[in-house]
Design an enzyme around this catalytic site. Structure first.
Site, mmCIF file in Angstrom:
data_model
loop_
_atom_site.group_PDB
_atom_site.id
_atom_site.type_symbol
_atom_site.label_atom_id
_atom_site.label_comp_id
_atom_site.label_asym_id
_atom_site.label_seq_id
_atom_site.Cartn_x
_atom_site.Cartn_y
_atom_site.Cartn_z
ATOM 1 N N LYS A 92 -0.175 -8.968 -4.638
ATOM 2 C CA LYS A 92 0.663 -7.850 -4.189
ATOM 3 C C LYS A 92 -0.179 -6.768 -4.514
ATOM 4 O O LYS A 92 -0.664 -6.707 -5.486
ATOM 5 C CB LYS A 92 1.922 -7.658 -4.969
ATOM 6 C CG LYS A 92 2.682 -6.321 -4.568
ATOM 7 C CD LYS A 92 3.714 -6.673 -3.482
ATOM 8 C CE LYS A 92 3.992 -5.152 -2.924
ATOM 9 N NZ LYS A 92 2.843 -4.702 -1.840
ATOM 10 N N GLN A 113 -4.732 -4.237 -10.613
ATOM 11 C CA GLN A 113 -3.651 -4.688 -9.867
ATOM 12 C C GLN A 113 -2.757 -5.700 -10.512
ATOM 13 O O GLN A 113 -1.673 -5.802 -10.803
ATOM 14 C CB GLN A 113 -3.664 -4.884 -8.314
ATOM 15 C CG GLN A 113 -2.447 -4.644 -7.637
ATOM 16 C CD GLN A 113 -1.984 -3.227 -7.454
ATOM 17 O OE1 GLN A 113 -2.964 -2.509 -6.978
ATOM 18 N NE2 GLN A 113 -0.944 -2.782 -7.496
ATOM 19 N N LYS A 116 -1.435 -4.462 -13.731
ATOM 20 C CA LYS A 116 -0.539 -3.578 -13.500
ATOM 21 C C LYS A 116 1.008 -3.991 -13.153
ATOM 22 O O LYS A 116 1.887 -3.798 -13.459
ATOM 23 C CB LYS A 116 -0.995 -2.464 -12.360
ATOM 24 C CG LYS A 116 0.022 -1.428 -11.830
ATOM 25 C CD LYS A 116 -0.230 -0.722 -10.626
ATOM 26 C CE LYS A 116 -1.759 -0.199 -10.655
ATOM 27 N NZ LYS A 116 -1.921 0.670 -9.474
ATOM 28 N N LYS A 128 -5.617 -6.690 -3.453
ATOM 29 C CA LYS A 128 -5.947 -5.407 -2.853
ATOM 30 C C LYS A 128 -6.965 -5.673 -1.386
ATOM 31 O O LYS A 128 -7.353 -6.839 -1.409
ATOM 32 C CB LYS A 128 -6.869 -4.845 -3.713
ATOM 33 C CG LYS A 128 -6.754 -3.075 -3.602
ATOM 34 C CD LYS A 128 -5.537 -2.539 -4.266
ATOM 35 C CE LYS A 128 -5.434 -1.072 -3.859
ATOM 36 N NZ LYS A 128 -4.273 -0.394 -4.519
ATOM 37 N N GLY A 167 0.371 0.474 1.290
ATOM 38 C CA GLY A 167 -0.684 1.525 1.283
ATOM 39 C C GLY A 167 -1.415 1.628 0.016
ATOM 40 O O GLY A 167 -1.112 1.407 -0.971
ATOM 41 N N ASP A 168 -2.309 2.674 0.505
ATOM 42 C CA ASP A 168 -3.259 3.237 -0.676
ATOM 43 C C ASP A 168 -3.904 4.215 -0.171
ATOM 44 O O ASP A 168 -3.480 4.886 0.839
ATOM 45 C CB ASP A 168 -4.291 2.130 -1.499
ATOM 46 C CG ASP A 168 -4.762 2.657 -2.631
ATOM 47 O OD1 ASP A 168 -4.393 2.451 -3.578
ATOM 48 O OD2 ASP A 168 -6.144 3.229 -2.541
ATOM 49 N N THR A 211 5.377 7.090 -5.910
ATOM 50 C CA THR A 211 4.050 7.201 -6.487
ATOM 51 C C THR A 211 3.908 8.492 -7.363
ATOM 52 O O THR A 211 3.890 8.133 -8.561
ATOM 53 C CB THR A 211 3.230 7.880 -5.263
ATOM 54 O OG1 THR A 211 3.810 8.665 -4.648
ATOM 55 C CG2 THR A 211 2.868 6.571 -4.419
ATOM 56 N N ASN A 243 -0.564 11.525 -0.954
ATOM 57 C CA ASN A 243 0.785 10.830 -1.347
ATOM 58 C C ASN A 243 1.260 11.037 -2.862
ATOM 59 O O ASN A 243 2.240 11.373 -3.254
ATOM 60 C CB ASN A 243 0.787 9.234 -0.830
ATOM 61 C CG ASN A 243 2.161 8.749 -1.116
ATOM 62 O OD1 ASN A 243 2.435 7.948 -2.088
ATOM 63 N ND2 ASN A 243 3.411 9.281 -0.466
ATOM 64 N N SER A 380 7.711 -1.149 -4.422
ATOM 65 C CA SER A 380 7.386 -2.206 -3.550
ATOM 66 C C SER A 380 8.142 -3.284 -3.832
ATOM 67 O O SER A 380 8.552 -4.210 -3.116
ATOM 68 C CB SER A 380 5.718 -2.324 -3.605
ATOM 69 O OG SER A 380 4.930 -1.428 -2.724
HETATM 70 P P1 NDP Z 1 -4.036 9.606 0.037
HETATM 71 O O1 NDP Z 1 -4.901 9.108 1.002
HETATM 72 O O2 NDP Z 1 -2.758 10.101 0.362
HETATM 73 O O3 NDP Z 1 -4.772 10.946 -0.468
HETATM 74 C C1 NDP Z 1 -5.937 10.680 -1.327
HETATM 75 C C2 NDP Z 1 -6.292 12.298 -1.833
HETATM 76 O O4 NDP Z 1 -7.323 11.833 -2.807
HETATM 77 C C3 NDP Z 1 -6.669 13.045 -0.870
HETATM 78 O O5 NDP Z 1 -6.494 14.413 -1.287
HETATM 79 C C4 NDP Z 1 -8.243 13.066 -0.732
HETATM 80 O O6 NDP Z 1 -8.776 14.121 -0.564
HETATM 81 C C5 NDP Z 1 -8.617 12.695 -2.240
HETATM 82 N N1 NDP Z 1 -9.803 11.885 -2.419
HETATM 83 C C6 NDP Z 1 -9.980 10.680 -1.763
HETATM 84 N N2 NDP Z 1 -11.230 9.897 -2.094
HETATM 85 C C7 NDP Z 1 -11.827 11.012 -2.674
HETATM 86 C C8 NDP Z 1 -12.971 11.201 -3.194
HETATM 87 N N3 NDP Z 1 -13.881 10.280 -3.006
HETATM 88 N N4 NDP Z 1 -13.526 12.377 -3.751
HETATM 89 C C9 NDP Z 1 -12.403 13.236 -3.961
HETATM 90 N N5 NDP Z 1 -11.051 13.394 -3.675
HETATM 91 C C10 NDP Z 1 -10.667 12.381 -2.925
HETATM 92 O O7 NDP Z 1 -4.014 8.806 -1.319
HETATM 93 P P2 NDP Z 1 -2.893 8.408 -2.091
HETATM 94 O O8 NDP Z 1 -2.247 9.451 -2.709
HETATM 95 O O9 NDP Z 1 -2.132 7.397 -1.789
HETATM 96 O O10 NDP Z 1 -3.693 7.761 -3.584
HETATM 97 C C11 NDP Z 1 -4.461 8.433 -4.120
HETATM 98 C C12 NDP Z 1 -4.896 7.662 -5.547
HETATM 99 O O11 NDP Z 1 -3.512 6.855 -6.034
HETATM 100 C C13 NDP Z 1 -5.842 6.674 -5.508
HETATM 101 O O12 NDP Z 1 -6.701 6.187 -6.485
HETATM 102 C C14 NDP Z 1 -4.706 5.354 -5.170
HETATM 103 O O13 NDP Z 1 -5.502 4.213 -5.422
HETATM 104 C C15 NDP Z 1 -3.849 5.686 -5.878
HETATM 105 N N6 NDP Z 1 -2.384 5.025 -5.961
HETATM 106 C C16 NDP Z 1 -1.883 5.094 -4.689
HETATM 107 C C17 NDP Z 1 -0.806 4.473 -4.441
HETATM 108 C C18 NDP Z 1 0.147 4.396 -3.182
HETATM 109 O O14 NDP Z 1 0.731 3.420 -2.917
HETATM 110 N N7 NDP Z 1 -0.261 5.237 -2.049
HETATM 111 C C19 NDP Z 1 -0.178 3.701 -5.567
HETATM 112 C C20 NDP Z 1 -0.790 4.063 -6.746
HETATM 113 C C21 NDP Z 1 -1.955 4.332 -6.934
HETATM 114 P P3 NDP Z 1 -9.606 13.990 1.148
HETATM 115 O O15 NDP Z 1 -8.337 14.144 1.825
HETATM 116 O O16 NDP Z 1 -10.650 15.028 1.186
HETATM 117 O O17 NDP Z 1 -10.080 12.629 1.109
HETATM 118 O O1 2IT Z 2 -2.517 1.234 -6.460
HETATM 119 C C1 2IT Z 2 -1.235 0.747 -6.192
HETATM 120 O O2 2IT Z 2 -0.559 0.226 -7.084
HETATM 121 C C2 2IT Z 2 -0.895 0.779 -4.750
HETATM 122 N N1 2IT Z 2 -1.614 1.215 -3.793
HETATM 123 C C3 2IT Z 2 0.317 0.249 -4.457
HETATM 124 C C4 2IT Z 2 0.218 -1.222 -4.231
HETATM 125 C C5 2IT Z 2 1.659 -1.615 -3.401
HETATM 126 O O3 2IT Z 2 1.779 -3.016 -3.374
HETATM 127 O O4 2IT Z 2 2.694 -1.375 -3.524
#
Ligand code: NDP
Ligand code: 2IT
Length: 449
Positions: A92, A113, A116, A128, A167-168, A211, A243, A380
Site C-alpha cells: 500500500k 511506507q 508508516k 510506492k 496519490g502522492d 493529509t 494537497n 486510505s
Molecule cells: P502536491 O502535488 O499536491 O503538492 C506538492 C507541493 O510541494 C507543491 O506546492 C509543490 O510545488 C511542492 N514541491 C514539490 N516538489 C518540490 C520540490 N522539489 N521543491 C520545492 N517544492 C516542491 O503533493 P502533496 O501535497 O500530495 O505532497 C506533498 C508531500 O506530502 C510529499 O512529500 C508527499 O510524499 C507527502 N504526502 C502526500 C500524501 C498524499 O496522499 N497526497 C500523503 C502523505 C504524505 P510545485 O507546484 O512548484 O511543484
Molecule cells: O506518503 C503517503 O503516505 C501517501 N502518499 C499516501 C499513501 C496511500 O496509500 O494513501
C-alpha cells in the site's frame, strides 16, 4: 556510525548494493540507527537475516510509459512500482508524478511506507510508485493519456488483495480517476484497487482532507502531552501549497493557529495577518496556478523567490509539507534561532539528517513523517474497509477514527521511545514501534528458500 556489528554489516551491504541512491540510503541509515538497542536484545534478528530482508524490496518493477501529446508527438517516460514489504498486509502506498522521480526516490518512499503503515495499526504492507512524468503545463487530455498508458502496464502487478496504490505529489483526484477508469476497462472488475477515489465511485469522505488534518491532530496531541501546550494562538509556517499543505492550513486555522506562510518550488508567500485559504484554494485547486498569484489578491502579503527562505520566517511551529530534504542544517538553525519549538513533518523525509540533529540538540519537539503524516494512508485503509463492506461512512465517522489513529500513533511512538531509553525522541520511537510489528510478522512467516 553504528556500534552494533550486525547493523554495520547490514548497512555496508545496503550501501554497496544501492550505490549512489542517496535518498534510499538516507532513509535506511536513519532507521537502522534507531534499532541499535533492539538488535542487541533480539539475536534472532541476525540469525534469521531479518534486517537484510527488511532492507531489500520484495519486488521492484520498472517499465516504459509511452504517450502521445496534443500535437501528436510521442513521449516516453519511466514508470516504477516498488512492492517493498507484504508481511502485515497487501502493499500500500502512493504514486508520485514529478520529474525528480527515480529508483532511489521510489525506494526511500516505499521503505518509509512499510513502517508508516505498520504504525497506523491497520493491515497494510508498504509500496510506492510513480514516474518522472511532469504533469505541470500538460492538458487534461495529455494527463489522461499518460495515466492510461501507465495503468496499462501497472494493472498486471496490482489488485485489491495484492497492491493498492493511491496519490502522492502530482497525483490527486483527477489522476486517480483516469487510472481507475483504465484499470476497470482492462480488468472488467469494480474493486477498491486504488484509494483516493472520487466519492461517486467508491472514495471515502475525509480522504482528501486527511493529509493535513492527520498532521495537525498528531501535532496537537504531541504538544498537549510533551509541552502541555497546543496549536491555539501559535504562529505556524507551512511549506508547499498542494494537497497536504492546504488541508494542514485549514485544520491548523480551525485549531486556532495563525498560519503565516505557504510555498511552491518557485518561492514563498508571507502573510503575517494569516493566510486567506479561500484565495489559496481558488489559485491552487480551481486554476492550478502558482502561489505567487496570492499577492495579487492580498497585496499586504509579500512574495519571495526561492523556497528555502521560508524557514527564516519567525514561527512557533513549522510543518514542512512539500518534499524530501527541503529543510537542511541552515534552515533548521534559522528556525531554532527564531524561536521555533515544534517541527512536525507532513512531507516524506523533509528534514536532512543534519537538520534533525539540530532539532534534537535544541529540544525541538520533532514529529517525524512516518508518524506525523500517517493520517492519509490511515484513511486510505478506511477507504479499503468501506469498499470491502460496500458501505460509506459519514465524514464525522471517518474523521473520528482518524483522530483516534493519530492519537494512538503518538502514544505508541512515545512509549517505544521510553522503552528504548530515548524518552521523547519520536524518531526513534516511531522507527522502533513500526519495525517491531513487521519484524514479528516476518519471523512468524519464515524464509522461502
Ligand atoms: P502536491 O502535488 O499536491 O503538492 C506538492 C507541493 O510541494 C507543491 O506546492 C509543490 O510545488 C511542492 N514541491 C514539490 N516538489 C518540490 C520540490 N522539489 N521543491 C520545492 N517544492 C516542491 O503533493 P502533496 O501535497 O500530495 O505532497 C506533498 C508531500 O506530502 C510529499 O512529500 C508527499 O510524499 C507527502 N504526502 C502526500 C500524501 C498524499 O496522499 N497526497 C500523503 C502523505 C504524505 P510545485 O507546484 O512548484 O511543484
Ligand atoms: O506518503 C503517503 O503516505 C501517501 N502518499 C499516501 C499513501 C496511500 O496509500 O494513501
Amino acid at each position: 556510525m553504528f556500534k552494533n556489528e550486525y547493523l554495520q554489516k547490514v548497512y555496508a551491504e545496503v550501501e554497496a548494493r544501492n550505490a549512489g541512491e542517496v535518498e534510499f540510503l538516507q532513509a535506511v541509515r536513519e532507521v537502522l540507527e534507531s534499532l541499535e538497542m533492539l538488535v542487541e536484545k533480539h539475536p534472532e534478528y541476525e540469525k534469521n537475516g531479518l534486517l537484510e530482508r527488511f532492507c531489500e524490496p520484495e519486488r521492484f518493477i520498472q517499465f516504459r510509459v509511452p504517450w502521445v501529446d496534443d500535437a501528436g508527438k510521442v513521449h516516453v517516460n519511466r514508470g516504477f512500482r516498488v512492492q517493498f514489504n507484504s508481511a502485515i498486509g497487501p502493499y500500500k502506498g502512493g504514486l508520485r508524478l514529478h520529474p525528480s522521480v527515480n529508483a532511489s526516490v521510489i525506494k526511500f518512499l516505499g521503505f518509509e511506507q512499510v513502517l508508516k503503515n505498520s504504525l497506523t495499526g491497520l493491515p497494510m504492507g508498504g509500496g510506492k510508485g510513480g514516474s518522472d512524468f511532469d504533469p505541470k503545463g500538460k492538458s487534461d487530455a495529455e494527463v489522461m493519456r499518460f495515466c492510461q498508458s501507465f495503468m496499462t502496464e501497472l494493472q498486471r502487478h496490482i489488485g485489491q488483495f495484492t497492491d493498492v496504490p493511491a496519490g502522492d505529489i502530482g497525483v490527486g483526484g483527477r489522476e486517480i480517476g483516469y487510472l481507475y477508469g483504465q484499470y476497470k476497462r482492462m480488468r472488467n472488475e469494480f474493486v477498491g484497487v486504488l484509494t483516493g477515489k472520487g466519492l461517486t465511485y467508491g472514495g471515502s469522505l475525509a480522504r482528501t482532507e486527511a493529509t493535513g488534518y492527520g498532521l495537525c491532530y498528531f501535532t496537537e496531541e504531541a504538544m498537549n502531552n510533551m509541552m502541555n501546550d497546543s496549536l491555539k494562538g501559535k504562529t505556524v509556517v507551512i511549506s508547499g501549497s498542494g494537497n497536504v499543505a492546504i488541508y494542514a492550513t485549514q485544520k491548523a486555522q480551525q485549531l486556532g493557529a495563525n498560519v503565516v506562510a505557504l510555498s511552491d518550488s518557485s518561492g514563498y508567500i508571507h502573510d503575517p495577518d494569516g493566510i486567506k485559504l479561500d484565495v489559496v484554494m481558488e489559485i491552487k485547486l480551481s486554476r492550478r496556478g502558482r502561489i505567487k498569484e496570492y499577492v495579487e489578491a492580498v497585496p499586504t502579503a509579500r512574495y519571495c523567490e526561492g523556497c528555502s527562505g521560508i524557514w527564516t520566517i519567525p514561527c512557533d511551529v513549522a510543518l514542512p509539507c512539500a518534499t524530501q530534504n527541503e529543510i537542511d542544517e541552515a534552515g533548521a538553525k534559522a528556525l531554532v534561532a527564531n524561536g521555533c519549538k515544534v517541527v512536525c513533518e507532513g512531507a516524506n523525509m523533509p528534514s536532512t539528517p543534519e537538520a534533525i540533529n539540530v532539532y534534537l540538540a535544541n529540544g525541538v519537539l520533532y514529529g517525524p513523517a512516518k508518524a506525523a503524516n500517517a493520517g492519509v494512508v490511515s484513511v486510505s485503509g478506511l477507504e479499503m474497509s468501506q469498499n470491502s463492506l460496500r458501505l460509506s461512512w459519514t465524514f464525522e465517522e471517518v474523521d473520528q477514527r482518524l483522530q483516534g489513529i493519530m492519537r494512538d500513533i503518538f502514544h505508541n511512538a512515545y512509549h517505544a521511545s521510553k522503552e528504548c531509553g530515548a524518552e521523547g525522541n519520536l524518531m526513534v520511537g516511531a522507527n522502533v514501534a513500526g519495525f517491531l510489528k513487521v519484524a514479528d510478522a516476518m519471523l512468524a512467516q519464515g524464509i522461502a528458500y
